[in-house]
Design an enzyme around this catalytic site. Structure first.
Site, short mmCIF file in Angstrom:
data_model
loop_
_atom_site.label_atom_id
_atom_site.label_comp_id
_atom_site.label_asym_id
_atom_site.label_seq_id
_atom_site.Cartn_x
_atom_site.Cartn_y
_atom_site.Cartn_z
CB VAL A 1 -0.97 -0.02 1.22
CG1 VAL A 1 -1.68 1.33 1.36
CG2 VAL A 1 -1.99 -1.13 1.04
N GLY B 1 -7.72 -15.69 0.49
CA GLY B 1 -6.49 -15.67 1.29
C GLY B 1 -5.90 -14.28 1.21
N GLY C 1 -14.09 -22.20 -5.14
CA GLY C 1 -12.75 -22.77 -5.23
C GLY C 1 -12.09 -22.89 -3.87
CB CYS D 1 -6.75 -7.62 2.89
SG CYS D 1 -5.48 -6.38 2.60
CG ASN E 1 -11.35 -6.00 2.96
OD1 ASN E 1 -11.63 -5.62 1.82
ND2 ASN E 1 -10.15 -5.85 3.47
CG LEU F 1 -20.95 -14.18 -6.64
CD1 LEU F 1 -22.19 -13.88 -7.47
CD2 LEU F 1 -21.36 -14.84 -5.32
CE LYS G 1 -4.47 -6.74 7.56
NZ LYS G 1 -5.51 -5.77 7.77
CE LYS H 1 -9.67 -2.36 3.55
NZ LYS H 1 -9.54 -2.61 2.13
P1 NAD Z 1 3.12 -4.59 4.36
O1 NAD Z 1 3.29 -5.50 5.50
O2 NAD Z 1 3.37 -5.08 2.96
O3 NAD Z 1 4.01 -3.29 4.58
C1 NAD Z 1 4.09 -2.57 5.76
C2 NAD Z 1 5.44 -1.87 5.80
O4 NAD Z 1 5.46 -0.96 6.90
C3 NAD Z 1 6.62 -2.83 6.03
O5 NAD Z 1 7.58 -2.62 5.04
C4 NAD Z 1 7.14 -2.44 7.41
O6 NAD Z 1 8.53 -2.63 7.57
C5 NAD Z 1 6.77 -0.97 7.47
N1 NAD Z 1 6.68 -0.41 8.82
C6 NAD Z 1 6.14 -0.99 9.93
N2 NAD Z 1 6.20 -0.14 10.97
C7 NAD Z 1 6.79 1.00 10.51
C8 NAD Z 1 7.11 2.25 11.11
N3 NAD Z 1 6.84 2.50 12.39
N4 NAD Z 1 7.71 3.21 10.36
C9 NAD Z 1 7.99 2.96 9.05
N5 NAD Z 1 7.70 1.79 8.42
C10 NAD Z 1 7.11 0.83 9.15
O7 NAD Z 1 1.63 -4.04 4.47
P2 NAD Z 1 0.58 -3.74 3.30
O8 NAD Z 1 0.13 -5.00 2.66
O9 NAD Z 1 1.10 -2.63 2.45
O10 NAD Z 1 -0.65 -3.22 4.17
C11 NAD Z 1 -0.57 -2.02 4.93
C12 NAD Z 1 -1.95 -1.73 5.50
O11 NAD Z 1 -2.87 -1.46 4.43
C13 NAD Z 1 -2.56 -2.88 6.30
O12 NAD Z 1 -3.29 -2.36 7.37
C14 NAD Z 1 -3.49 -3.53 5.31
O13 NAD Z 1 -4.55 -4.19 5.93
C15 NAD Z 1 -3.98 -2.34 4.52
N6 NAD Z 1 -4.39 -2.70 3.14
C16 NAD Z 1 -3.62 -3.56 2.43
C17 NAD Z 1 -4.00 -3.87 1.12
C18 NAD Z 1 -3.18 -4.84 0.32
O14 NAD Z 1 -3.68 -5.27 -0.74
N7 NAD Z 1 -1.98 -5.23 0.73
C19 NAD Z 1 -5.14 -3.28 0.55
C20 NAD Z 1 -5.87 -2.40 1.32
C21 NAD Z 1 -5.48 -2.10 2.63
#
Ligand code: NAD
Length: 466
Positions: free
Chosen positions: A12, A258, A254, A261, A209, A251, A264, A205
């Site tokens: 993100v 997973g 399978g 997102c 999900n 829909l 959790k 949010k």
């Molecule tokens: P991720 O685990 O891929 O990345 C998080 C990053 O933050 C890591 O690189 C970590 O080292 C860094 N980090 C942690 N603490 C930190 C700090 N104090 N200062 C600086 N960097 C720090 O996470 P993601 O998949 O990008 O998801 C981030 C958030 O967005 C989550 O809450 C997730 O639920 C939400 N989200 C994710 C998606 C997705 O498709 N991945 C989509 C929508 C929302």
């Protein structure tokens, strides 16, 4: 043009930074993981996300993007600090907010000017209030640091497109001025904008999900019945999805949902409900159905092979979805664990996720392509619906296998085409499609093994071994 900091260089954070740079802003990405930071400093992206490298390289070269682990440097002159750190589940489903708290504390320590703190991470109701309290407690300055909730709805694999073409932008805060400033950043994207309080933004949010997860679990429940009734769930889902009040997304029967997102967030919502003593039987079932699906799929393979003990099984695809290298809560992990528990040797291939998978799956033989997976396998399971698996020469694939058994865990292939290519195949909720052929092939193949002299057939490579 604004100066924006993004905290967390994950899927993100990287996409948010690159896309805001594309919209003309100046970006600083803050990352505390030294390995991730040094990868970025070498100009390499630590995640696979289509379209991101092009954006990243352009804005990096033009100096619109920079990365650092130093909060003082990273927040200097910033008008916005987007928090995009991870919020994984703890063992009881409670979202682990330690990185959110840590980021809030670091912002409070380092902020040296007015700045809006924007929560992009998916967080339980009340987290924006908690972040505001941390900042108020530890901030060393008297500058205003309002907190705004701005949950992210992008999909991995399509993240750049989704960011630039959002289905909705949700901005939640009681601070109207701060909320409007955040909304303004998204104005060029011309998307529906929902302005609300932070608690509504946070809950919306989770609800979004969980709704997606519920749709998949629903169709998986229907799929079980379709298998028993000899009905094709793919057609059933197509008809149900034509209902304009609901739409046709999510829909697909399978292996289930997973990734980082949905699992959790379903657990996070259950935890929120439990801690407030609110019953949530529907969401509980959504989770249980999903946990059952890998067993359903492996059970199909077992039925087709007679037994799994001592068999070599090929797994096509490892990432939780196509076009991503993300292995978090990937169905492949549960499928492979079940196969290994039952005494199988596992061979696997994924176009981009094998490096990450190798850290999680030490006892698996990783292959360089699908044909190498098939060579010597007694059965295949399609786990991730990568486009390149559609392009395979299925006759060649089958010819390499000991037994021509394929379980399609994503209903990705046309069962008729697989049957024509000589496979004995089964999807999820599709036992009725080509199943008569599959069952006949299965029975006659078993007869061949039992009566080689009568049928005149030798135990050919493509004969089902018992
Ligand atoms: P991720 O685990 O891929 O990345 C998080 C990053 O933050 C890591 O690189 C970590 O080292 C860094 N980090 C942690 N603490 C930190 C700090 N104090 N200062 C600086 N960097 C720090 O996470 P993601 O998949 O990008 O998801 C981030 C958030 O967005 C989550 O809450 C997730 O639920 C939400 N989200 C994710 C998606 C997705 O498709 N991945 C989509 C929508 C929302």
């Amino acid at each position: 043009m604004s100066n924006i900091s993004v905290i967390g260089a994950g899927y993100v954070g990287l996409v948010t930074a690159a896309c805001f740079a594309e919209l003309g802003h100046r970006l600083t990405l803050l990352e505390i993981d030294p390995e991730r930071l040094s990868t970025l400093e070498r100009g390499v992206l630590p995640v696979h996300e289509p379209g991101l490298p092009e954006l990243w390289q352009r804005h990096w070269a033009e100096g619109r993007l920079r990365v650092t682990s130093n909060y003082t440097l990273g927040l200097e002159g910033s008008e916005f600090a987007f928090v995009a750190v991870g919020t994984p589940s703890t063992t009881n489903g409670k979202p682990d907010l330690r990185w959110v708290r840590q980021a809030a504390r670091s912002i409070a320590d380092a902020a040296c000017g007015p700045m809006t703190v924007v929560l992009k991470s998916t967080v339980p109701v009340g987290t924006a209030d908690m972040v505001a309290r941390i900042i108020a407690r530890y901030s060393r300055s008297n500058y205003s640091l309002p907190v705004v909730s701005n949950p992210e709805f992008l999909r991995e694999g399509l993240a750049v497109f989704d960011f630039m073409h959002p289905t909705r932008v949700v901005v939640g805060s009681d601070d109207r001025k701060a909320a409007e400033a955040v909304a303004e950043l998204y104005e060029p994207l011309d998307s529906p904008m929902i302005m609300c309080d932070s608690r509504t933004a946070e809950m919306s949010k989770y609800a979004s999900n969980v709704f997606l997860a519920a749709r998949i679990s629903f169709i998986n429940e229907i799929a079980l019945l379709c298998d028993e009734c000899g009905v094709d769930v793919v057609q059933v889902a197509k008809v149900a999805g034509m209902e304009p009040r609901c739409g046709d997304g999510y829909l697909g029967a399978g292996l289930g949902w997973g990734g980082s997102c949905l699992p959790k967030d379903v657990k996070g919502l259950l935890y929120m409900a439990k801690s407030r003593r609110v019953p949530s039987p529907l969401v509980r079932s959504v989770l249980r159905i999903n946990q059952r699906q890998p067993g359903v799929v492996v059970g199909k393979l077992k039925r087709l092979l007679g037994s799994l003990e001592g068999k070599t099984i090929g797994v096509l695809g490892l990432s939780f979805k196509a076009n991503s290298d993300d292995m978090r809560h990937a169905s492949s992990l549960s499928v492979i664990a079940l196969l290994q528990e039952q005494g199988c040797q596992v061979r696997a291939y994924d176009p981009v996720a094998m490096k990450r998978a190798a850290q999680l799956l030490p006892a698996v033989t990783f292959c360089s392509d699908a044909y190498e997976v098939a060579a010597g396998s007694d059965g295949l399971i399609l786990v991730t619906e990568w486009d390149e698996f559609k392009e395979l020469d299925m006759r060649r694939l089958r010819s390499l296998m000991n037994d021509p058994i394929l379980v399609d865990g994503r209903n990705f292939y046309d069962p008729e085409e697989l049957t024509q290519a000589g496979f004995i195949c089964e999807g999820v909720g599709r036992r009725g499609v080509g199943s008569k052929k599959a069952e006949t092939a299965l029975t006659s193949s078993r007869k061949e093994v039992r009566q080689p002299a009568l049928s005149g057939a030798s135990s050919s490579r493509n004969t089902l071994s018992q």
